[in-house]
Design a protein around this motif. Structure first.
Motif, PDB file in Angstrom:
ATOM      1  N   PRO A 163       6.532  -2.480 -12.473  1.00 30.10           N
ATOM      2  CA  PRO A 163       5.942  -2.970 -11.221  1.00 30.10           C
ATOM      3  C   PRO A 163       4.926  -4.087 -11.396  1.00 30.10           C
ATOM      4  CG  PRO A 163       5.000  -0.851 -11.803  1.00 30.10           C
ATOM      5  CD  PRO A 163       6.102  -1.112 -12.787  1.00 30.10           C
ATOM      6  N   TYR A 164       4.098  -4.056 -12.451  1.00 30.79           N
ATOM      7  CA  TYR A 164       2.979  -4.985 -12.549  1.00 30.79           C
ATOM      8  C   TYR A 164       3.332  -6.301 -13.222  1.00 30.79           C
ATOM      9  CZ  TYR A 164       0.409  -0.718 -11.432  1.00 30.79           C
ATOM     10  OH  TYR A 164      -0.038   0.435 -10.838  1.00 30.79           O
ATOM     11  N   TRP A 165       4.358  -6.305 -14.061  1.00 31.07           N
ATOM     12  CA  TRP A 165       4.745  -7.538 -14.742  1.00 31.07           C
ATOM     13  C   TRP A 165       6.050  -8.092 -14.183  1.00 31.07           C
ATOM     14  CZ3 TRP A 165       7.040  -7.947 -20.319  1.00 31.07           C
ATOM     15  CH2 TRP A 165       7.141  -9.290 -20.673  1.00 31.07           C
ATOM     16  N   ILE A 166       7.032  -7.212 -14.019  1.00 27.78           N
ATOM     17  CA  ILE A 166       8.358  -7.668 -13.600  1.00 27.78           C
ATOM     18  C   ILE A 166       8.484  -7.718 -12.073  1.00 27.78           C
ATOM     19  CG2 ILE A 166      10.840  -7.151 -13.819  1.00 27.78           C
ATOM     20  CD1 ILE A 166      10.115  -5.742 -16.477  1.00 27.78           C
ATOM     21  N   ASN A 167       7.565  -7.066 -11.382  1.00 29.50           N
ATOM     22  CA  ASN A 167       7.566  -7.034  -9.912  1.00 29.50           C
ATOM     23  C   ASN A 167       8.759  -6.267  -9.351  1.00 29.50           C
ATOM     24  OD1 ASN A 167       5.281  -8.657 -10.089  1.00 29.50           O
ATOM     25  ND2 ASN A 167       6.413 -10.549  -9.701  1.00 29.50           N
ATOM     26  N   ALA A 168       9.068  -5.151  -9.984  1.00 30.17           N
ATOM     27  CA  ALA A 168      10.227  -4.360  -9.558  1.00 30.17           C
ATOM     28  C   ALA A 168      10.115  -3.935  -8.106  1.00 30.17           C
ATOM     29  CB  ALA A 168      10.375  -3.130 -10.459  1.00 30.17           C
ATOM     30  N   ASN A 169       8.932  -3.500  -7.693  1.00 31.04           N
ATOM     31  CA  ASN A 169       8.774  -3.041  -6.314  1.00 31.04           C
ATOM     32  C   ASN A 169       8.970  -4.174  -5.318  1.00 31.04           C
ATOM     33  OD1 ASN A 169       6.277  -3.736  -7.729  1.00 31.04           O
ATOM     34  ND2 ASN A 169       5.263  -3.462  -5.754  1.00 31.04           N
ATOM     35  N   THR A 170       8.538  -5.388  -5.687  1.00 27.58           N
ATOM     36  CA  THR A 170       8.723  -6.538  -4.808  1.00 27.58           C
ATOM     37  C   THR A 170      10.197  -6.913  -4.707  1.00 27.58           C
ATOM     38  OG1 THR A 170       6.531  -7.373  -5.377  1.00 27.58           O
ATOM     39  CG2 THR A 170       8.078  -8.946  -4.407  1.00 27.58           C
ATOM     40  N   ILE A 171      10.902  -6.839  -5.822  1.00 23.55           N
ATOM     41  CA  ILE A 171      12.343  -7.111  -5.816  1.00 23.55           C
ATOM     42  C   ILE A 171      13.051  -6.151  -4.860  1.00 23.55           C
ATOM     43  CG2 ILE A 171      14.457  -7.031  -7.215  1.00 23.55           C
ATOM     44  CD1 ILE A 171      12.704  -7.888  -9.619  1.00 23.55           C
ATOM     45  N   ILE A 172      12.698  -4.887  -4.935  1.00 22.29           N
ATOM     46  CA  ILE A 172      13.337  -3.881  -4.076  1.00 22.29           C
ATOM     47  C   ILE A 172      12.922  -4.071  -2.621  1.00 22.29           C
ATOM     48  CG2 ILE A 172      13.563  -1.419  -3.622  1.00 22.29           C
ATOM     49  CD1 ILE A 172      15.049  -2.430  -6.133  1.00 22.29           C
ATOM     50  N   ASP A 173      11.641  -4.365  -2.387  1.00 23.11           N
ATOM     51  CA  ASP A 173      11.187  -4.669  -1.016  1.00 23.11           C
ATOM     52  C   ASP A 173      12.035  -5.776  -0.395  1.00 23.11           C
ATOM     53  OD1 ASP A 173       9.113  -2.836  -0.974  1.00 23.11           O
ATOM     54  OD2 ASP A 173       7.538  -4.307  -1.420  1.00 23.11           O
ATOM     55  N   ASN A 174      12.212  -6.860  -1.157  1.00 20.31           N
ATOM     56  CA  ASN A 174      12.953  -8.017  -0.643  1.00 20.31           C
ATOM     57  C   ASN A 174      14.411  -7.685  -0.380  1.00 20.31           C
ATOM     58  OD1 ASN A 174      10.575  -9.464  -0.877  1.00 20.31           O
ATOM     59  ND2 ASN A 174      11.151 -10.480  -2.786  1.00 20.31           N
ATOM     60  N   LEU A 175      15.029  -6.939  -1.275  1.00 17.10           N
ATOM     61  CA  LEU A 175      16.433  -6.563  -1.086  1.00 17.10           C
ATOM     62  C   LEU A 175      16.606  -5.653   0.129  1.00 17.10           C
ATOM     63  CD1 LEU A 175      17.539  -5.939  -4.789  1.00 17.10           C
ATOM     64  CD2 LEU A 175      18.428  -7.709  -3.262  1.00 17.10           C
ATOM     65  N   ILE A 176      15.673  -4.732   0.309  1.00 23.94           N
ATOM     66  CA  ILE A 176      15.742  -3.853   1.484  1.00 23.94           C
ATOM     67  C   ILE A 176      15.610  -4.673   2.761  1.00 23.94           C
ATOM     68  CG2 ILE A 176      14.564  -2.016   2.752  1.00 23.94           C
ATOM     69  CD1 ILE A 176      13.800  -0.793   0.024  1.00 23.94           C
ATOM     70  N   SER A 177      14.666  -5.611   2.770  1.00 25.21           N
ATOM     71  CA  SER A 177      14.432  -6.417   3.977  1.00 25.21           C
ATOM     72  C   SER A 177      15.644  -7.272   4.328  1.00 25.21           C
ATOM     73  CB  SER A 177      13.201  -7.307   3.786  1.00 25.21           C
ATOM     74  OG  SER A 177      13.459  -8.379   2.902  1.00 25.21           O
ATOM     75  N   GLU A 178      16.419  -7.660   3.316  1.00 26.22           N
ATOM     76  CA  GLU A 178      17.616  -8.479   3.536  1.00 26.22           C
ATOM     77  C   GLU A 178      18.843  -7.628   3.855  1.00 26.22           C
ATOM     78  OE1 GLU A 178      17.917 -10.688  -0.060  1.00 26.22           O
ATOM     79  OE2 GLU A 178      16.127 -11.904   0.329  1.00 26.22           O
ATOM     80  N   GLY A 179      18.683  -6.318   3.850  1.00 29.89           N
ATOM     81  CA  GLY A 179      19.803  -5.430   4.131  1.00 29.89           C
ATOM     82  C   GLY A 179      20.814  -5.343   3.005  1.00 29.89           C
ATOM     83  N   LYS A 180      20.417  -5.722   1.790  1.00 32.53           N
ATOM     84  CA  LYS A 180      21.348  -5.721   0.663  1.00 32.53           C
ATOM     85  C   LYS A 180      21.402  -4.380  -0.061  1.00 32.53           C
ATOM     86  CE  LYS A 180      21.141 -10.697  -0.171  1.00 32.53           C
ATOM     87  NZ  LYS A 180      20.783 -11.797  -1.111  1.00 32.53           N
ATOM     88  N   ILE A 181      20.379  -3.568   0.115  1.00 31.93           N
ATOM     89  CA  ILE A 181      20.368  -2.235  -0.488  1.00 31.93           C
ATOM     90  C   ILE A 181      19.761  -1.248   0.499  1.00 31.93           C
ATOM     91  CG2 ILE A 181      20.166  -3.117  -2.849  1.00 31.93           C
ATOM     92  CD1 ILE A 181      17.207  -2.290  -2.775  1.00 31.93           C
ATOM     93  N   LYS A 182      19.996   0.024   0.258  1.00 31.31           N
ATOM     94  CA  LYS A 182      19.390   1.075   1.051  1.00 31.31           C
ATOM     95  C   LYS A 182      17.974   1.340   0.536  1.00 31.31           C
ATOM     96  CE  LYS A 182      23.846   3.418   1.664  1.00 31.31           C
ATOM     97  NZ  LYS A 182      24.611   4.671   1.401  1.00 31.31           N
ATOM     98  N   PRO A 183      17.080   1.816   1.389  1.00 29.49           N
ATOM     99  CA  PRO A 183      15.761   2.230   0.899  1.00 29.49           C
ATOM    100  C   PRO A 183      15.904   3.291  -0.184  1.00 29.49           C
ATOM    101  CG  PRO A 183      15.755   2.094   3.290  1.00 29.49           C
ATOM    102  CD  PRO A 183      17.197   1.937   2.858  1.00 29.49           C
TER     103      PRO A 183
END
Length: 293
Positions: A97-117
């Motif tokens: 989460p702090y270096w690779i920004n995994a949570n931000t990647i998932i946030d963005n994908l969810i917002s685009e409708g590309k993945i489920k929460p």
């Protein structure tokens, strides 16, 4: 016979650590790179939360800590799939989460409708670390090389972490809603654990996997694939990825070649990155979109 076996083992170990990269025709990208800005935080979308969670590990006899991402709008009235993301040798559970920004990647994908929460769990794969050690995003001292990160962490993950998550969060508890993936050392751990516990994980990914990976003829006497038939028919996604500038490329390449020989379907994604956060962020972005279909 023992001498021959020892020599064979030495030759296999030398091959694993050989940094000479020889590309085969199928060592190529399986997908295009993610779009520019895919891991940048966006102010105009909802964001999930990353929180430290303490638990008592009976398997290790320690009070330990993991980080847990809950997606935007997390509700106990719903159930969510889970990804367990494992870090590398010289880092803690904050690497993703702090270096690779995994949570931000998932946030963005969810917002685009590309993945489920989904929920993401970031365990600490160093079984020597308790909650009294340095912050999770700081480097940790190497203790025993790769040998210190095997069955002890596997037991902690399977016997403690997963049951804790499933009793404290509103998540699905079947294998079809459970994924395991990691980078470097965590990639090796993910392949070792995931391929030995196919009834637990339907999705397994190794990004830039390190030499702790159990390989056929590799560093470990344990086979990478205890049940090839189950892997062929029960794994929904098996993902291998590595960049051609990575000194550990041969580890993933050898695993790919072995899986290919065994007829086990898998993704083999080769790009031009090194052993770095770009490689791992790219693969999380791609891998996440193939989960929980």
């Amino acid at each position: 016979m023992e001498v021959r076996g020892y020599i064979k083992g030495q030759e296999a170990e030398k091959a694993v650590f050989d940094r000479t990269i020889k590309l085969a025709p199928d060592d190529k990208p399986a997908f295009n790179d993610p779009p520019v800005g895919f891991r940048n935080k966006r102010d105009n979308i909802p964001h999930g939360n990353v929180s430290p969670v303490q638990y008592t590990s009976k398997a290790l006899g320690q009070l330990r800590e993991m980080l847990v991402y809950t997606p935007p709008g997390y509700s106990r009235a719903k159930r969510y799939p889970v990804i367990y993301l494992l870090h590398g040798l010289n880092s803690g559970n904050g690497q993703w989460p702090y270096w690779i920004n995994a949570n931000t990647i998932i946030d963005n994908l969810i917002s685009e409708g590309k993945i489920k929460p989904m929920i993401i769990v970031f365990p600490n794969c160093n079984t020597n670390v308790t909650v009294n050690n340095p912050k999770p995003d700081e480097q940790e001292e190497r203790k025993g090389g790769y040998k210190g990160y095997g069955l002890s962490f596997q037991n902690d993950l399977l016997q403690e972490i997963i049951p804790f998550i499933e009793s404290h969060y509103s998540v699905y508890t079947d294998r079809g809603h459970r994924a395991l993936a990691g980078l470097s050392m965590g990639g090796g751990q993910s392949l070792n654990i995931g391929l030995s516990h196919i009834n637990t994980f339907a999705y397994v990914g190794g990004f830039s996997s390190a030499p702790n990976t159990n390989q056929f003829g590799g560093l470990s006497d344990a086979k990478l694939l205890p049940d090839p038939l189950a892997a062929k028919h029960k794994l929904k996604v098996l993902w291998l990825a590595c960049g051609t500038k990575d000194g550990l490329f041969n580890v993933s390449q050898r695993v790919h070649q072995y899986l290919k020989q065994q007829g086990v379907p898998h993704v083999w994604h080769v790009d031009s990155n090194a052993h770095d956060d770009i490689e791992w962020a790219n693969n999380l972005y791609l891998f996440a979109q193939h989960l929980f279909k």
